[in-house]
Write a protein that holds these residues in place. Structure first.
Motif, PDB file in Angstrom:
ATOM      1  N   UNK A   9      33.215  36.757  29.525  1.00 24.61           N
ATOM      2  CA  UNK A   9      33.736  37.848  30.259  1.00 24.61           C
ATOM      3  C   UNK A   9      33.151  39.512  29.824  1.00 24.61           C
ATOM      4  N   UNK A  10      31.837  39.183  28.660  1.00 26.94           N
ATOM      5  CA  UNK A  10      31.223  39.871  28.586  1.00 26.94           C
ATOM      6  C   UNK A  10      30.006  40.281  29.284  1.00 26.94           C
ATOM      7  N   UNK A  11      29.562  39.169  29.029  1.00 26.22           N
ATOM      8  CA  UNK A  11      27.769  38.537  30.157  1.00 26.22           C
ATOM      9  C   UNK A  11      28.561  39.207  31.508  1.00 26.22           C
ATOM     10  N   UNK A  12      30.160  38.842  31.884  1.00 23.67           N
ATOM     11  CA  UNK A  12      30.146  39.364  34.025  1.00 23.67           C
ATOM     12  C   UNK A  12      30.158  40.792  33.496  1.00 23.67           C
ATOM     13  N   UNK A  13      30.813  41.206  32.621  1.00 22.73           N
ATOM     14  CA  UNK A  13      30.889  43.036  32.742  1.00 22.73           C
ATOM     15  C   UNK A  13      28.809  43.570  32.227  1.00 22.73           C
ATOM     16  N   UNK A  14      28.467  42.662  31.320  1.00 28.87           N
ATOM     17  CA  UNK A  14      27.198  43.430  31.033  1.00 28.87           C
ATOM     18  C   UNK A  14      25.682  42.754  32.523  1.00 28.87           C
ATOM     19  N   UNK A  15      26.737  42.448  33.278  1.00 32.90           N
ATOM     20  CA  UNK A  15      25.747  42.044  34.535  1.00 32.90           C
ATOM     21  C   UNK A  15      25.917  43.381  35.946  1.00 32.90           C
ATOM     22  N   UNK A  16      26.832  43.144  35.605  1.00 34.12           N
ATOM     23  CA  UNK A  16      27.473  44.891  36.680  1.00 34.12           C
ATOM     24  C   UNK A  16      27.467  46.143  36.738  1.00 34.12           C
ATOM     25  N   UNK A  17      27.024  46.179  34.897  1.00 31.66           N
ATOM     26  CA  UNK A  17      26.088  47.124  34.524  1.00 31.66           C
ATOM     27  C   UNK A  17      24.726  47.269  34.464  1.00 31.66           C
ATOM     28  N   UNK A  18      24.862  47.056  33.409  1.00 29.35           N
ATOM     29  CA  UNK A  18      22.626  47.048  32.506  1.00 29.35           C
ATOM     30  C   UNK A  18      21.966  46.544  33.825  1.00 29.35           C
ATOM     31  N   UNK A  19      22.739  44.847  33.874  1.00 33.49           N
ATOM     32  CA  UNK A  19      21.909  44.180  34.765  1.00 33.49           C
ATOM     33  C   UNK A  19      21.924  44.644  36.536  1.00 33.49           C
ATOM     34  N   UNK A  20      22.877  45.502  36.965  1.00 34.22           N
ATOM     35  CA  UNK A  20      22.875  46.484  37.792  1.00 34.22           C
ATOM     36  C   UNK A  20      21.084  46.703  38.372  1.00 34.22           C
ATOM     37  N   UNK A  21      21.188  47.483  37.493  1.00 32.61           N
ATOM     38  CA  UNK A  21      19.905  48.554  37.447  1.00 32.61           C
ATOM     39  C   UNK A  21      18.798  48.019  37.072  1.00 32.61           C
ATOM     40  N   UNK A  22      18.439  46.729  36.811  1.00 28.12           N
ATOM     41  CA  UNK A  22      17.657  45.973  37.430  1.00 28.12           C
ATOM     42  C   UNK A  22      17.679  44.625  38.374  1.00 28.12           C
ATOM     43  N   UNK A  23      18.335  43.774  38.862  1.00 26.27           N
ATOM     44  CA  UNK A  23      18.824  43.609  39.703  1.00 26.27           C
ATOM     45  C   UNK A  23      19.762  43.786  40.941  1.00 26.27           C
ATOM     46  N   UNK A  24      19.586  44.755  41.510  1.00 26.15           N
ATOM     47  CA  UNK A  24      21.566  45.774  42.254  1.00 26.15           C
ATOM     48  C   UNK A  24      22.067  44.681  42.915  1.00 26.15           C
ATOM     49  N   UNK A  25      21.427  43.451  43.554  1.00 27.99           N
ATOM     50  CA  UNK A  25      22.276  42.542  44.701  1.00 27.99           C
ATOM     51  C   UNK A  25      22.694  41.359  43.678  1.00 27.99           C
ATOM     52  N   UNK A  26      22.073  41.173  42.987  1.00 28.40           N
ATOM     53  CA  UNK A  26      21.871  40.053  42.289  1.00 28.40           C
ATOM     54  C   UNK A  26      22.866  39.232  41.300  1.00 28.40           C
ATOM     55  N   UNK A  27      22.804  40.363  40.490  1.00 34.00           N
ATOM     56  CA  UNK A  27      23.059  41.037  38.847  1.00 34.00           C
ATOM     57  C   UNK A  27      24.915  41.661  38.798  1.00 34.00           C
ATOM     58  N   UNK A  28      24.605  42.360  40.109  1.00 34.56           N
ATOM     59  CA  UNK A  28      25.923  42.972  40.396  1.00 34.56           C
ATOM     60  C   UNK A  28      27.457  41.310  40.673  1.00 34.56           C
ATOM     61  N   UNK A  29      26.836  40.643  42.007  1.00 36.34           N
ATOM     62  CA  UNK A  29      27.281  39.455  42.127  1.00 36.34           C
ATOM     63  C   UNK A  29      27.465  38.431  41.295  1.00 36.34           C
ATOM     64  N   UNK A  30      26.391  38.370  40.698  1.00 34.51           N
ATOM     65  CA  UNK A  30      26.322  37.087  39.917  1.00 34.51           C
ATOM     66  C   UNK A  30      27.620  37.683  38.412  1.00 34.51           C
ATOM     67  N   UNK A  31      27.595  39.204  37.919  1.00 38.84           N
ATOM     68  CA  UNK A  31      28.363  39.587  37.498  1.00 38.84           C
ATOM     69  C   UNK A  31      30.136  39.586  38.359  1.00 38.84           C
ATOM     70  N   UNK A  32      30.496  40.013  39.047  1.00 36.37           N
ATOM     71  CA  UNK A  32      31.762  39.737  39.817  1.00 36.37           C
ATOM     72  C   UNK A  32      32.245  38.147  40.034  1.00 36.37           C
ATOM     73  N   UNK A  33      31.401  37.117  39.604  1.00 32.43           N
ATOM     74  CA  UNK A  33      31.741  36.313  40.332  1.00 32.43           C
ATOM     75  C   UNK A  33      32.591  35.827  39.111  1.00 32.43           C
ATOM     76  N   UNK A  34      31.281  35.880  37.337  1.00 25.98           N
ATOM     77  CA  UNK A  34      32.210  35.494  36.009  1.00 25.98           C
ATOM     78  C   UNK A  34      33.754  36.107  36.542  1.00 25.98           C
ATOM     79  N   UNK A  35      33.696  37.549  36.609  1.00 19.49           N
ATOM     80  CA  UNK A  35      35.063  37.794  36.421  1.00 19.49           C
ATOM     81  C   UNK A  35      36.555  37.403  37.434  1.00 19.49           C
ATOM     82  N   UNK A  36      35.855  36.649  38.342  1.00 22.22           N
ATOM     83  CA  UNK A  36      37.383  36.098  39.465  1.00 22.22           C
ATOM     84  C   UNK A  36      37.534  34.720  39.237  1.00 22.22           C
ATOM     85  N   UNK A  37      36.526  34.624  37.791  1.00 17.75           N
ATOM     86  CA  UNK A  37      36.595  33.344  37.130  1.00 17.75           C
ATOM     87  C   UNK A  37      37.429  33.370  37.154  1.00 17.75           C
TER      88      UNK A  37
END
Length: 208
Positions: A111-139
């Motif tokens: 859960x924390x990894x999903x939120x981290x990908x949506x926030x901090x990860x979006x700055x580095x990889x704007x498309x790939x990181x948020x998508x991965x975070x949303x998939x973790x959140x959805x599961x």
């Protein structure tokens, strides 16, 4: 003339089932020399066994002849009981054990990894990181379907609008650099807002 007592009504035996009733009558007659308590136990056990085999959820047997064949002659049951033990094949059908309820997954690193990908990860990889975070959140079971849907909308809508802006700038032939910057900022901001919107639900469930 001795008759089978009528108080053995532990399970539904059909009154028209002559085979079963005849078998019980024969068993009652063959067990005359047993002690009353032992005789009652034998009759009750056999009647329960027949009824349970016919109504078993796991493996019901509709034909009473198959059940009586498995029981064996009444004299054999009485002889075994007289020796001081109930026949082994009179063991009652065991109902399948209910499956344990699924354990609630603890709030953990996914859960924390999903939120981290949506926030901090979006700055580095704007498309790939948020998508991965949303998939973790959805599961994860830590958020309701409405919360998950809102996170997808918050993250995807700015990105979609940014792409439309880039396409419009490319079509008009100007302002491509500014459009790319605005698209990047829109995707990052939308993803961060989506991640922050999930934090209250995560902390509230942890307190619960």
């Amino acid at each position: 003339m001795t008759s089978v007592p009528h108080h053995y009504d532990t399970t539904p035996l059909a009154h028209t089932d002559g085979l079963v009733l005849d078998y019980l009558a024969a068993l009652w007659g063959a067990s005359e020399d047993l002690a009353p308590e032992l005789r009652d136990e034998l009759m009750t056990t056999v009647a329960d066994y027949i009824a349970l085999r016919r109504t078993s959820v796991a493996d019901p047997v509709d034909d009473p002849r198959l059940i009586l064949q498995r029981l064996g002659p009444p004299e054999s049951l009485v002889a075994a009981t007289r020796r001081g033990r109930m026949p082994a094949h009179l063991r009652r059908p065991v109902a399948p054990a209910p499956l344990p309820p699924p354990a609630a997954a603890p709030s953990g690193s996914l859960e924390y990894a999903g939120i981290a990908l949506l926030t901090a990860g979006a700055v580095v990889l704007p498309v790939i990181s948020p998508l991965a975070g949303l998939l973790l959140v959805s599961g994860s079971p830590r958020w309701s379907p409405a919360q998950k849907a809102a996170a997808w909308v918050l993250a995807a809508l700015p990105a979609l609008l940014g792409f439309v802006l880039v396409l419009a700038a490319a079509t008009l032939g100007g302002g491509g650099g500014e459009a790319l910057v605005l698209t990047y900022l829109a995707m990052v901001c939308g993803s961060i807002i989506a991640g922050l919107s999930l934090l209250p639900g995560l902390t509230a469930r942890r307190r619960y």
